[in-house]
Motif scaffolding. Structure first.
Motif: not given
Length: 134
Positions: A29-40, A81-98
């Motif tokens: 878990x990395x809080x809410x910040x997206x780190x830079x990864x060394x991806x080949x 396969x030992x591939x580095x990754x970033x998994x994010x969970x996010x939320x969005x509020x609809x402007x019309x319906x809330x």
């Protein structure tokens, strides 16, 4: 076939288990910040293969195979396969319906493995990372 079954198992796990039981298996878990990864380049190539495999499996799945189960199976395959990754969970509020909507997405470098580029439309609420390739 493994990705197809994995989507079903992930959907079942989501239905039966609380998020606090699933979260420790998503990565560090990395809080809410997206780190830079060394991806080949070979990591991104493998991530693209996994992306296509999950898209194909999702197309033929008769069960829930939206962004969250896709993110879980992507995390499992990338970890396998030992591939580095970033998994994010996010939320969005609809402007019309809330109404709130949730989204999950996985990236490996510049490759959106699942969920597209969710950070453009969603506020990130949690980030899980696997940076180590060893």
């Amino acid at each position: 076939m493994p990705a197809w079954l994995g989507l079903g198992i992930a959907g079942l796990a989501i239905a039966l288990l609380a998020f606090k039981r699933i979260a420790p298996r998503l990565g560090t878990h990395n809080g809410t910040s997206i780190p830079a990864l060394d991806v080949l380049p070979h990591h991104e190539a493998r991530a693209l293969q996994i992306c296509r495999t999950i898209q194909l499996a999702e197309r033929y799945a008769p069960w829930r195979a939206d962004c969250y189960p896709q993110a879980i199976i992507a995390r499992l395959l990338l970890g396998l396969y030992r591939v580095p990754f970033i998994l994010c969970l996010g939320l969005r509020r609809d402007g019309e319906t809330g109404k709130l909507s949730a989204h999950a997405w996985v990236r490996c470098g510049q490759v959106p493995v699942t969920g597209g580029l969710g950070e453009a439309d969603h506020r990130i609420v949690s980030v899980f990372v696997r940076a180590s390739c060893a």
